[in-house]
Design a protein around this motif. Structure first.
Motif, PDB file in Angstrom:
ATOM      1  N   SER A 157       0.805  -1.223   0.000  1.00 55.03           N
ATOM      2  CA  SER A 157       0.000   0.000   0.000  1.00 55.03           C
ATOM      3  C   SER A 157       0.834   1.267   0.000  1.00 55.03           C
ATOM      4  CB  SER A 157      -0.939   0.008   1.217  1.00 55.03           C
ATOM      5  OG  SER A 157      -1.734  -1.159   1.253  1.00 55.03           O
ATOM      6  N   SER A 158       2.142   1.131  -0.042  1.00 61.73           N
ATOM      7  CA  SER A 158       3.008   2.313   0.077  1.00 61.73           C
ATOM      8  C   SER A 158       3.785   2.536  -1.213  1.00 61.73           C
ATOM      9  CB  SER A 158       3.970   2.139   1.253  1.00 61.73           C
ATOM     10  OG  SER A 158       4.722   0.949   1.094  1.00 61.73           O
ATOM     11  N   GLY A 159       3.113   3.096  -2.231  1.00 66.28           N
ATOM     12  CA  GLY A 159       3.787   3.434  -3.483  1.00 66.28           C
ATOM     13  C   GLY A 159       4.314   2.212  -4.191  1.00 66.28           C
ATOM     14  N   PRO A 160       5.395   2.379  -4.962  1.00 68.26           N
ATOM     15  CA  PRO A 160       5.994   1.204  -5.624  1.00 68.26           C
ATOM     16  C   PRO A 160       6.441   0.199  -4.568  1.00 68.26           C
ATOM     17  CG  PRO A 160       6.845   3.239  -6.566  1.00 68.26           C
ATOM     18  CD  PRO A 160       6.080   3.630  -5.343  1.00 68.26           C
ATOM     19  N   PRO A 161       5.903  -0.998  -4.582  1.00 66.77           N
ATOM     20  CA  PRO A 161       6.217  -1.954  -3.507  1.00 66.77           C
ATOM     21  C   PRO A 161       7.650  -2.452  -3.571  1.00 66.77           C
ATOM     22  CG  PRO A 161       4.887  -2.995  -5.203  1.00 66.77           C
ATOM     23  CD  PRO A 161       4.961  -1.546  -5.558  1.00 66.77           C
ATOM     24  N   ASP A 162       8.202  -2.745  -2.388  1.00 66.98           N
ATOM     25  CA  ASP A 162       9.542  -3.332  -2.284  1.00 66.98           C
ATOM     26  C   ASP A 162       9.403  -4.832  -2.559  1.00 66.98           C
ATOM     27  OD1 ASP A 162      11.974  -4.388  -1.564  1.00 66.98           O
ATOM     28  OD2 ASP A 162      12.174  -3.195   0.270  1.00 66.98           O
ATOM     29  N   LEU A 163       9.699  -5.237  -3.795  1.00 68.62           N
ATOM     30  CA  LEU A 163       9.475  -6.625  -4.197  1.00 68.62           C
ATOM     31  C   LEU A 163      10.379  -7.590  -3.440  1.00 68.62           C
ATOM     32  CD1 LEU A 163       8.998  -6.233  -8.057  1.00 68.62           C
ATOM     33  CD2 LEU A 163       7.273  -6.308  -6.259  1.00 68.62           C
ATOM     34  N   ASP A 164      11.602  -7.174  -3.109  1.00 69.70           N
ATOM     35  CA  ASP A 164      12.508  -8.055  -2.369  1.00 69.70           C
ATOM     36  C   ASP A 164      11.962  -8.342  -0.970  1.00 69.70           C
ATOM     37  OD1 ASP A 164      14.239  -8.205  -4.494  1.00 69.70           O
ATOM     38  OD2 ASP A 164      15.515  -6.559  -3.798  1.00 69.70           O
ATOM     39  N   SER A 165      11.459  -7.301  -0.303  1.00 67.16           N
ATOM     40  CA  SER A 165      10.896  -7.503   1.038  1.00 67.16           C
ATOM     41  C   SER A 165       9.643  -8.372   0.972  1.00 67.16           C
ATOM     42  CB  SER A 165      10.560  -6.151   1.681  1.00 67.16           C
ATOM     43  OG  SER A 165      11.726  -5.373   1.852  1.00 67.16           O
ATOM     44  N   LEU A 166       8.823  -8.153  -0.035  1.00 65.78           N
ATOM     45  CA  LEU A 166       7.632  -8.984  -0.192  1.00 65.78           C
ATOM     46  C   LEU A 166       8.001 -10.429  -0.485  1.00 65.78           C
ATOM     47  CD1 LEU A 166       5.377  -6.576  -2.282  1.00 65.78           C
ATOM     48  CD2 LEU A 166       4.903  -7.404   0.023  1.00 65.78           C
ATOM     49  N   ALA A 167       9.051 -10.618  -1.291  1.00 69.68           N
ATOM     50  CA  ALA A 167       9.494 -11.983  -1.589  1.00 69.68           C
ATOM     51  C   ALA A 167      10.006 -12.667  -0.327  1.00 69.68           C
ATOM     52  CB  ALA A 167      10.580 -11.954  -2.656  1.00 69.68           C
ATOM     53  N   ALA A 168      10.705 -11.910   0.535  1.00 66.79           N
ATOM     54  CA  ALA A 168      11.195 -12.493   1.790  1.00 66.79           C
ATOM     55  C   ALA A 168      10.033 -12.914   2.681  1.00 66.79           C
ATOM     56  CB  ALA A 168      12.089 -11.479   2.508  1.00 66.79           C
ATOM     57  N   LEU A 169       8.988 -12.080   2.734  1.00 66.48           N
ATOM     58  CA  LEU A 169       7.801 -12.450   3.519  1.00 66.48           C
ATOM     59  C   LEU A 169       7.149 -13.701   2.949  1.00 66.48           C
ATOM     60  CD1 LEU A 169       5.996  -9.052   4.241  1.00 66.48           C
ATOM     61  CD2 LEU A 169       6.999 -10.594   5.919  1.00 66.48           C
ATOM     62  N   ALA A 170       7.049 -13.751   1.632  1.00 65.43           N
ATOM     63  CA  ALA A 170       6.394 -14.895   0.999  1.00 65.43           C
ATOM     64  C   ALA A 170       7.178 -16.179   1.205  1.00 65.43           C
ATOM     65  CB  ALA A 170       6.207 -14.623  -0.495  1.00 65.43           C
ATOM     66  N   SER A 171       8.495 -16.082   1.316  1.00 61.97           N
ATOM     67  CA  SER A 171       9.319 -17.281   1.495  1.00 61.97           C
ATOM     68  C   SER A 171       9.279 -17.802   2.930  1.00 61.97           C
ATOM     69  CB  SER A 171      10.764 -16.990   1.093  1.00 61.97           C
ATOM     70  OG  SER A 171      11.340 -16.004   1.953  1.00 61.97           O
ATOM     71  N   ASP A 172       8.810 -16.960   3.860  1.00 66.41           N
ATOM     72  CA  ASP A 172       8.706 -17.376   5.262  1.00 66.41           C
ATOM     73  C   ASP A 172       7.374 -18.098   5.444  1.00 66.41           C
ATOM     74  OD1 ASP A 172       8.726 -17.740   7.962  1.00 66.41           O
ATOM     75  OD2 ASP A 172       8.583 -15.608   8.493  1.00 66.41           O
ATOM     76  N   ASP A 173       7.408 -19.412   5.279  1.00 66.76           N
ATOM     77  CA  ASP A 173       6.165 -20.174   5.370  1.00 66.76           C
ATOM     78  C   ASP A 173       6.057 -20.954   6.678  1.00 66.76           C
ATOM     79  OD1 ASP A 173       8.147 -21.958   4.927  1.00 66.76           O
ATOM     80  OD2 ASP A 173       7.213 -22.962   3.211  1.00 66.76           O
ATOM     81  N   GLY A 174       6.866 -20.571   7.679  1.00 75.42           N
ATOM     82  CA  GLY A 174       6.786 -21.229   8.977  1.00 75.42           C
ATOM     83  C   GLY A 174       5.715 -20.606   9.846  1.00 75.42           C
ATOM     84  N   PRO A 175       5.523 -21.134  11.089  1.00 81.21           N
ATOM     85  CA  PRO A 175       4.512 -20.569  11.987  1.00 81.21           C
ATOM     86  C   PRO A 175       4.883 -19.161  12.408  1.00 81.21           C
ATOM     87  CG  PRO A 175       5.855 -22.184  13.147  1.00 81.21           C
ATOM     88  CD  PRO A 175       6.237 -22.277  11.707  1.00 81.21           C
ATOM     89  N   ALA A 176       3.877 -18.353  12.603  1.00 81.42           N
ATOM     90  CA  ALA A 176       4.136 -16.974  13.009  1.00 81.42           C
ATOM     91  C   ALA A 176       4.650 -16.905  14.443  1.00 81.42           C
ATOM     92  CB  ALA A 176       2.859 -16.146  12.864  1.00 81.42           C
ATOM     93  N   ASP A 177       4.224 -17.821  15.352  1.00 77.73           N
ATOM     94  CA  ASP A 177       4.604 -17.815  16.770  1.00 77.73           C
ATOM     95  C   ASP A 177       5.073 -19.211  17.168  1.00 77.73           C
ATOM     96  OD1 ASP A 177       4.934 -17.497  19.439  1.00 77.73           O
ATOM     97  OD2 ASP A 177       2.874 -16.834  19.866  1.00 77.73           O
ATOM     98  N   PRO A 178       6.417 -19.466  17.253  1.00 75.35           N
ATOM     99  CA  PRO A 178       6.918 -20.798  17.634  1.00 75.35           C
ATOM    100  C   PRO A 178       6.445 -21.238  19.012  1.00 75.35           C
ATOM    101  CG  PRO A 178       8.663 -19.460  16.659  1.00 75.35           C
ATOM    102  CD  PRO A 178       7.507 -18.549  16.887  1.00 75.35           C
ATOM    103  N   ASN A 179       6.318 -20.289  19.958  1.00 76.56           N
ATOM    104  CA  ASN A 179       5.853 -20.649  21.306  1.00 76.56           C
ATOM    105  C   ASN A 179       4.426 -21.205  21.254  1.00 76.56           C
ATOM    106  OD1 ASN A 179       8.255 -19.811  22.473  1.00 76.56           O
ATOM    107  ND2 ASN A 179       7.518 -17.697  22.718  1.00 76.56           N
TER     108      ASN A 179
END
Length: 702
Positions: free
Chosen positions: A303-325
């Motif tokens: 939602s913030s102008g031209p998106p940071d594709l590298d940061s979005l790709a890093a988020l997309a590659s993190d497919d683990g649980p959001a909270d290990p605890n």
């Protein structure tokens, strides 16, 4: 009315499209213009790839460099060059012999002088005219366009009912420079119209197949047959059909295909470039429905102008649980153990039984004896621990707890125990039941969230350990225990489900986000190549339009000339023929002027049926004069229908003029055409065709 026959300047015996005279195909002409064009290298590369074919364009789209060196080899193998098709000259009909086909039974023969001239064959409906025309077409092409539009049952009636012998068609064609004809024979052996076998006898005496004639492309491109049905479809049929016919005729079809394929590529690239923008809002909406913190981060980045594709790709590659605890808690919850229902039922029953037994023992002699016995046992225990202290700790009497007292106390205990046995048993049972209940009410695990539904129920369950009344304790275990089991089982199932999808729905969102990032990165690359591709398309479209116009101009001039003769005194001018559009929108625009008013390219809607047919003939007839047409003949079947007398006179003039340069064979049932030829004194061979009830067909020359 007598019409003077005139000739369009520059269109005597041949209508030669500009750009064809040097033998160069339309693609080579485009390449020659490209070499001189002020076009940047990238746009030039797109044009060359489009001219070369789909595979070269695909290579460019994938980021490669296509090999288009074959374009520079000279010539155009894919375009039927008019200077390479039958350079020996024209071919003329000399004979058509038919037996057992359609309306013709026993053998009937049509003979013609093999050269330019007009032959008109007149006969009533059912006399066998169309049978001769369709027989010549079937012999040379193996099919008939009129048949293709008819129902199957109609096509099955191709064999004559009055002739039991085999069906055969023989067409003799004289080629320029040959003293003997080329004979094409087609024989049917089966019941199907598709069962025909073709054979060609060449002037040299050699025998071969129809393919050996080498006319397959030429028959499609220059088609020397024209029926009434084809005239009708020429303008009112599918718009693309006439367009394709004319572009093929002019040798610019491959150039049109190159333009079409580059336009399609640009369209696909535009869609690919715009896809991420169209899908971003939907993706953001889906991400906002997730409670995962990574989804919130992705929404912020998108939602913030031209998106940071590298940061979005890093988020997309993190497919683990959001909270290990949380995952640790879930694994423990899945293995969580709570008291079984049967065990709780057993403890509740024991508590209530003990409570009943205790109530029955209270206040009895046995209960009093048990109390005294417990008191004496405690005093003896105190005396055992403190033997030097003989004073009574309750009443303060000095020396009261001596050895003598101890003996009396033991004796009394021994005497009271039988009396207190039942009461003691009741109290012991109550205590054991109480212990069992406390064992069930284990403390809540420290890892269990206290604010969860299970945590709240468990805290209430655990608090029951302070209840002393047996009945209250039984009610607590029965009621709270049931809720504890229900909450625990629900928590275990929920934990199992969440452990099956450890990301709690984020994995699917991450996959969509990853696909969007891939599309966005591809869109960046596509945007870089789209600009030169569109510049190339703009140039190629302009060049294709110029080449089409140049090559169409002589054909259009002939069409205008034919129309001028056909229209007679009507105030309808054929202004222009134009090839417009591409792909599914391609068509031939016919501009007419009616009484000084521009018809806006909508000729068919402004003309009568006869005028419309004349217009179609004006467009189709000049193709026989196109340069490179190997066929010196044209067979017309019933072109007079719906024409008024004045138009028929114009048609007579047109046919006589074309007959000076080509061989025209016209079949008609309308006697107005031969009458007009006689009245105007125009050169033509007139014949009459007749047919009796047994399909015997014969001709007479006037």
């Amino acid at each position: 009315m007598v019409t003077t026959v005139t000739t369009v300047p520059g269109a005597s015996s041949e209508t030669e499209p500009e750009g064809e005279s040097g033998g160069a195909g339309a693609l080579q002409e485009a390449l020659a213009r490209l070499a001189e064009a002020p076009l940047d290298p990238l746009a030039r590369q797109w044009v060359r790839a489009a001219l070369d074919g789909d595979s070269s364009l695909d290579t460019l789209v994938r980021g490669g460099t296509p090999d288009t060196s074959g374009l520079d080899a000279g010539g155009d193998a894919r375009t039927l060059s008019p200077d390479t098709v039958h350079p020996e000259g024209h071919s003329y009909l000399s004979q058509v012999r038919v037996q057992g086909f359609r309306g013709i039974g026993p053998p009937a023969t049509l003979e013609f002088p093999p050269g330019p001239g007009l032959t008109v064959i007149v006969g009533r409906n059912g006399s066998g005219k169309s049978s001769f025309a369709e027989a010549a077409e079937a012999a040379l092409t193996g099919r008939n366009l009129r048949w293709d539009a008819m129902p199957t049952a109609w096509r099955d009636g191709w064999r004559n009912l009055h002739f039991a012998d085999h069906t055969e068609i023989t067409v003799e064609v004289h080629q320029s420079g040959e003293t003997r004809p080329t004979r094409v024979t087609r024989t049917w052996s089966g019941e199907s119209v598709r069962s025909a076998r073709g054979e060609v006898s060449f002037p040299s005496g050699a025998v071969g197949s129809l393919r050996d004639l080498g006319w397959e492309q030429a028959l499609a491109r220059y088609r020397p047959f024209l029926s009434y049905d084809e005239l009708g479809r020429a303008v009112t049929g599918r718009a693309a059909e006439l367009y394709d016919t004319i572009t093929e005729l002019l040798g610019v079809r491959d150039l049109a295909e190159a333009e079409r394929r580059l336009a399609k590529t640009c369209h696909n690239l535009t869609k690919q470039r715009d896809r991420p923008g169209r899908e971003r809002d939907r993706l953001v909406e889906q991400l906002r429905e997730s409670a995962d913190p990574r989804a919130e981060q992705a929404v912020t980045l998108l939602s913030s102008g031209p998106p940071d594709l590298d940061s979005l790709a890093a988020l997309a590659s993190d497919d683990g649980p959001a909270d290990p605890n949380k995952q640790t808690v879930l694994r423990r919850l899945r293995r969580l153990s709570v008291p079984e229902r049967a065990l709780m039922t057993e403890v509740v029953s024991e508590l209530r039984g003990a409570a009943m037994e205790l109530a029955m023992a209270e206040g009895t002699k046995g209960d009093r004896a048990r109390g005294v016995t417990q008191l004496l046992e405690q005093a003896l225990e105190h005396h055992r621990r403190h033997p030097s202290d003989s004073d009574c700790p309750t009443c303060g009497a000095e020396g009261a707890l001596g050895a003598e007292w101890a003996a009396r106390a033991r004796a009394e205990i021994e005497a009271l125990e039988p009396v207190a046995a039942n009461a003691s048993s009741a109290y012991e049972r109550a205590e054991k039941a109480r212990d069992q209940a406390r064992f069930l009410m284990a403390p809540m695990p420290t890892w269990l969230p206290a604010d969860s539904e299970l945590g709240q129920v468990w805290a209430e369950w655990e608090a029951g350990g302070g209840i002393t009344d047996l009945r209250e304790l039984a009610d607590h275990i029965e009621n709270v225990g049931r809720r504890l089991r229900s909450a625990a089982l629900a928590a275990r199932k929920s934990a199992a489900r969440q452990l099956e999808e450890p990301t709690d729905g984020w994995a699917e969102l991450a996959e969509r986000l990853s696909a969007w990032v891939s599309d966005a990165r591809a869109a960046v690359r596509v945007n870089e190549m789209l600009a030169p591709a569109e510049r190339g398309l703009q140039w190629l479209t302009a060049v294709a339009r110029e080449v089409r116009s140049e090559r169409l101009r002589p054909l259009a001039a002939q069409a205008e000339h034919v129309w001028h003769l056909l229209r007679q005194e009507r105030h309808i001018d054929l202004e222009e023929l134009r090839l417009v559009g591409r792909g599914a929108q391609r068509r031939v625009a016919v501009d007419v002027n009616v009484d000084g008013v521009d018809g806006g390219g909508n000729a068919p809607g402004l003309l009568s049926q006869g005028e419309f047919q004349a217009l179609a003939l004006s467009i189709c007839l000049p193709r026989t004069l196109v340069h490179g047409n190997p066929f010196g003949f044209l067979v017309l079947d019933d072109p007079v229908q719906a024409m008024d007398t004045e138009t028929v006179e114009g048609l007579a003039s047109v046919l006589a003029e074309v007959g000076q340069h080509r061989q025209l064979v016209v079949f008609t049932h309308d006697t107005r055409l031969p009458d007009a030829l006689r009245r105007l004194g125009l050169p033509a061979t007139l014949r009459t065709i007749n047919r009796d009830a047994m399909s015997n067909v014969w001709l007479a020359t006037e």
